[in-house]
Enzyme design. Structure first.
Site, PDB file in Angstrom:
ATOM      1  N   ASP A 209      66.771  94.263  21.141  1.00 15.25           N
ATOM      2  CA  ASP A 209      67.933  94.853  20.497  1.00 15.25           C
ATOM      3  C   ASP A 209      68.933  93.769  20.078  1.00 15.25           C
ATOM      4  O   ASP A 209      69.200  92.844  20.854  1.00 15.25           O
ATOM      5  CB  ASP A 209      68.587  95.802  21.528  1.00 15.25           C
ATOM      6  CG  ASP A 209      69.573  96.751  20.911  1.00 15.25           C
ATOM      7  OD1 ASP A 209      69.182  97.508  20.010  1.00 15.25           O
ATOM      8  OD2 ASP A 209      70.747  96.745  21.350  1.00 15.25           O
ATOM      9  N   GLU A 257      47.523  82.899  29.767  1.00 17.40           N
ATOM     10  CA  GLU A 257      46.849  81.997  28.820  1.00 17.40           C
ATOM     11  C   GLU A 257      45.581  82.652  28.305  1.00 17.40           C
ATOM     12  O   GLU A 257      44.793  83.124  29.125  1.00 17.40           O
ATOM     13  CB  GLU A 257      46.483  80.673  29.502  1.00 17.40           C
ATOM     14  CG  GLU A 257      47.609  79.669  29.570  1.00 17.40           C
ATOM     15  CD  GLU A 257      48.171  79.274  28.217  1.00 17.40           C
ATOM     16  OE1 GLU A 257      47.364  79.091  27.272  1.00 17.40           O
ATOM     17  OE2 GLU A 257      49.398  79.180  28.085  1.00 17.40           O
TER      18      GLU A 257
HETATM   19  O1  ISL Z   1      73.299 102.136  13.920  1.00 19.35           O
HETATM   20  C1  ISL Z   1      73.500 101.378  13.020  1.00 19.35           C
HETATM   21  C2  ISL Z   1      73.898 101.896  11.711  1.00 19.35           C
HETATM   22  O2  ISL Z   1      74.038 103.279  11.791  1.00 19.35           O
HETATM   23  C3  ISL Z   1      73.235  99.941  13.142  1.00 19.35           C
HETATM   24  O3  ISL Z   1      74.190  99.152  12.571  1.00 19.35           O
HETATM   25  C4  ISL Z   1      73.003  99.578  14.605  1.00 19.35           C
HETATM   26  O4  ISL Z   1      74.198  99.577  15.293  1.00 19.35           O
HETATM   27  C5  ISL Z   1      72.381  98.231  14.702  1.00 19.35           C
HETATM   28  O5  ISL Z   1      71.176  98.293  14.006  1.00 19.35           O
HETATM   29  C6  ISL Z   1      72.094  97.886  16.153  1.00 19.35           C
HETATM   30  O6  ISL Z   1      71.273  98.866  16.711  1.00 19.35           O
HETATM   31  C7  ISL Z   1      70.777  98.735  17.994  1.00 19.35           C
HETATM   32  O7  ISL Z   1      71.759  98.454  18.964  1.00 19.35           O
HETATM   33  C8  ISL Z   1      72.726  99.459  19.207  1.00 19.35           C
HETATM   34  C9  ISL Z   1      72.122 100.841  19.396  1.00 19.35           C
HETATM   35  O8  ISL Z   1      73.131 101.814  19.331  1.00 19.35           O
HETATM   36  C10 ISL Z   1      71.081 101.142  18.352  1.00 19.35           C
HETATM   37  O9  ISL Z   1      70.491 102.394  18.593  1.00 19.35           O
HETATM   38  C11 ISL Z   1      70.081 100.025  18.389  1.00 19.35           C
HETATM   39  O10 ISL Z   1      69.000 100.219  17.534  1.00 19.35           O
HETATM   40  C12 ISL Z   1      73.467  99.036  20.446  1.00 19.35           C
HETATM   41  O11 ISL Z   1      72.559  98.754  21.459  1.00 19.35           O
END
Ligand code: ISL
Length: 529
Positions: A209, A257
């Site tokens: 993430d 590995e």
């Molecule tokens: O949700 C978004 C636009 O609607 C994106 O900008 C999103 O915040 C971004 O892609 C990051 O997303 C990820 O991290 C977030 C989480 O809420 C999302 O579900 C996840 O995919 C925070 O952990």
């Protein structure tokens, strides 16, 4: 093809109206028969669910809502028996504010984890601060967090005041999601152990993430005024992230590995070029794959898609295996909804699965699902993303195969009772589900589609055409973005139609191909006699 499962929305086996791991296990055959290589499970870890699992309070356990660790082990084993790899989500940028690390960190200014998060004093008057302690005028910088305030367009500050420490802490998302300080070696070691924990349970990789969030300028400088209103996660790209990512890669690569586990990272930055950096270098490799979300934002237009694909092809060079292709996920309206018609969604499926690289498919996409209409009183997500998270309908009964009955945590997507469910589509050879299966069968059997070269072919306005080639295997893809019939001359050679995305059989292929409006086709070159 990697198939994303959002556990809350896939299938409920426990009867509480929320999807769970056992529900996923029961439908592994559906996923395997589709032609999936790996499933990616969005977070199922212990969480207070402020961001539906992206706020983790224990990285090494299953939230009771989703089951338990034994169910997870069974799921992995049964996925592997079907030839499916299992990728789990890894959320390194932030924890939940209820994670024991944060609870310890916020307990005092001198506890052993006091700098596992970003804590800062408020700005003094001399530093340009104003207003009472803890107020916006005192915040350490002008950064904004990710989700707009309810009903508004403005993004909230990325700082929250904590009365115990009399300090602010940083959160690039919700205040319930404090950012971990990756500059602290203890944080890095603990997070690397999380990877080891799941690898020991047999997982084959991690979807990481917002990986570009973990490197931050330690000075946490103000953004220039023109950029300040933008959530900082969409801009934060500090070089300190790269050694951290490199180290995560080496944890995964040295586990076994030869290395056989992979990292795919989410990088949400302004250009495809920014994302490229997170592959690292040959000497210092970082991610195996990086999401490229720019095409996901492209409108359904030949010119827009040509630009997006071209951009990637140019960065890739002829030999690389760079791109990922994504049309839908749990954060964005589904492409069926964005593009506005079934025909377009069907044609887009062929595009997704025949470009060079690794396609990701979001559960429900193989049914052509639209977003659910979620009335305000049922809306639950702080980021307004409920529509694309609607539950997957497995059959046409009122409960659609969900143990909790007809009223799960979010409303059903349109058409669930008639046509837009798995059972109905299984019975209809022209369904979106069967179309995906046909394309994936073709893809799996074709070296050209799996790893061949890519070349544009000239084609009429509102269409795109390209070939993929490997050894003697050549495929041609033609996509009609327009809504009128087009006649497309075929390159020299003898072409057989393999898949047409429209319903029914459509016109025969001669030295040209006739595509109906919003239709795409895959052709194979017949060689020899
Ligand atoms: O949700 C978004 C636009 O609607 C994106 O900008 C999103 O915040 C971004 O892609 C990051 O997303 C990820 O991290 C977030 C989480 O809420 C999302 O579900 C996840 O995919 C925070 O952990």
């Amino acid at each position: 093809m990697i198939y994303q499962i959002y556990p809350r929305s896939f299938c409920d086996a426990s009867g509480d109206g929320v999807g769970d791991l056992e529900g996923i296990r029961r439908h592994l055959d559906h996923v395997a028969r589709l032609g999936t290589d790996a499933i990616w499970l969005s977070p199922f870890f212990k969480s207070p669910m402020a961001d539906f699992g992206y706020d983790v309070s224990d990285y090494c356990d299953v939230d009771p809502l989703f089951g338990d660790i034994d169910t997870f082990d069974r799921l992995v084993q049964q996925a592997h028996e079907r030839g499916l790899k299992v990728i789990v989500d890894f959320v390194p940028n932030h924890t939940s504010d209820r994670h024991p690390w944060f609870e310890e960190s916020r307990s005092s200014r001198d506890n052993p984890k006091h700098d596992w998060y970003y804590w800062r004093d408020g700005r003094t008057d001399a530093e340009g601060g104003w207003g009472p302690p803890g107020s916006e005028g005192r915040m350490p910088n002008n950064w904004r967090a990710a989700f707009p305030e309810v009903g508004g367009k403005e993004f909230p500050p990325a700082w929250t005041w904590d009365r115990r420490r009399d300090q602010f802490y940083l959160h690039l998302f919700l205040e319930e999601q404090p950012d971990l300080n990756w500059g602290n070696p203890g944080v890095r070691a603990a997070m690397e152990d999380v990877l080891r924990f799941w690898m020991a349970r047999g997982v084959d990789g991690f979807r990481i993430d917002v990986i570009h969030g973990i490197g931050k300028d330690p000075a946490l400088p103000d953004l220039p005024p023109n950029l300040a209103p933008i959530p900082v996660i969409a801009l934060n790209d500090h070089p300190s992230a790269h050694p951290y990512v490199c180290s995560l890669r080496s944890v995964v690569d040295t586990w076994e590995e030869p290395p056989r586990r992979m990292l795919v990272g989410e990088v949400v930055l302004p250009t495809a070029g920014h994302t490229l950096a997170y592959y690292g270098t040959a000497a210092l490799p970082e991610l195996n794959l990086v999401f490229n979300f720019h095409p996901l934002r492209a409108p359904w237009q030949a010119s827009a898609w040509r630009r997006r694909v071209q951009e990637v092809e140019e960065m890739l060079g002829p030999g690389g295996w760079w791109p990922t292709w994504v049309l839908s996920n749990h954060d964005n309206p589904r492409h069926r909804t964005r593009y506005g018609s079934e025909g377009r969604a069907r044609a887009a499926a062929l595009l997704l699965l025949t470009l060079r690289g690794t396609p990701f498919l979001y559960a429900g996409e193989e049914l052509g699902l639209e977003d659910a209409e979620v009335p305000p009183q049922r809306s639950v997500d702080p980021g307004g993303r409920d529509g694309c998270r609607a539950p997957i309908p497995w059959d046409a009964t009122p409960a659609h195969g969900w143990a909790g009955g007809p009223d799960p945590w979010l409303p059903w997507p349109p058409g669930a009772a008639a046509g837009m469910n798995v059972a109905d589509q299984m019975d209809d050879p022209d369904s979106v589900l069967h179309l995906y299966r046909r394309i994936l069968v073709a893809r799996k059997a074709s070296p050209a589609l799996l790893h061949g070269t890519f070349r544009w072919i000239e084609s009429p306005q509102d269409t795109l055409a390209y070939t993929r080639e490997s050894g003697g295997d050549t495929r041609l893809v033609v996509i009609n973005f327009g809504d009128r019939e087009v006649k497309v001359g075929l390159p020299e050679g003898c072409w057989n139609l393999q898949v047409r995305t429209g319903r029914g059989s459509g016109p025969d292929v001669a030295d040209h191909l006739v595509l109906r409006g919003e239709e795409a086709a895959l052709l194979v070159e017949r060689t020899g006699s």
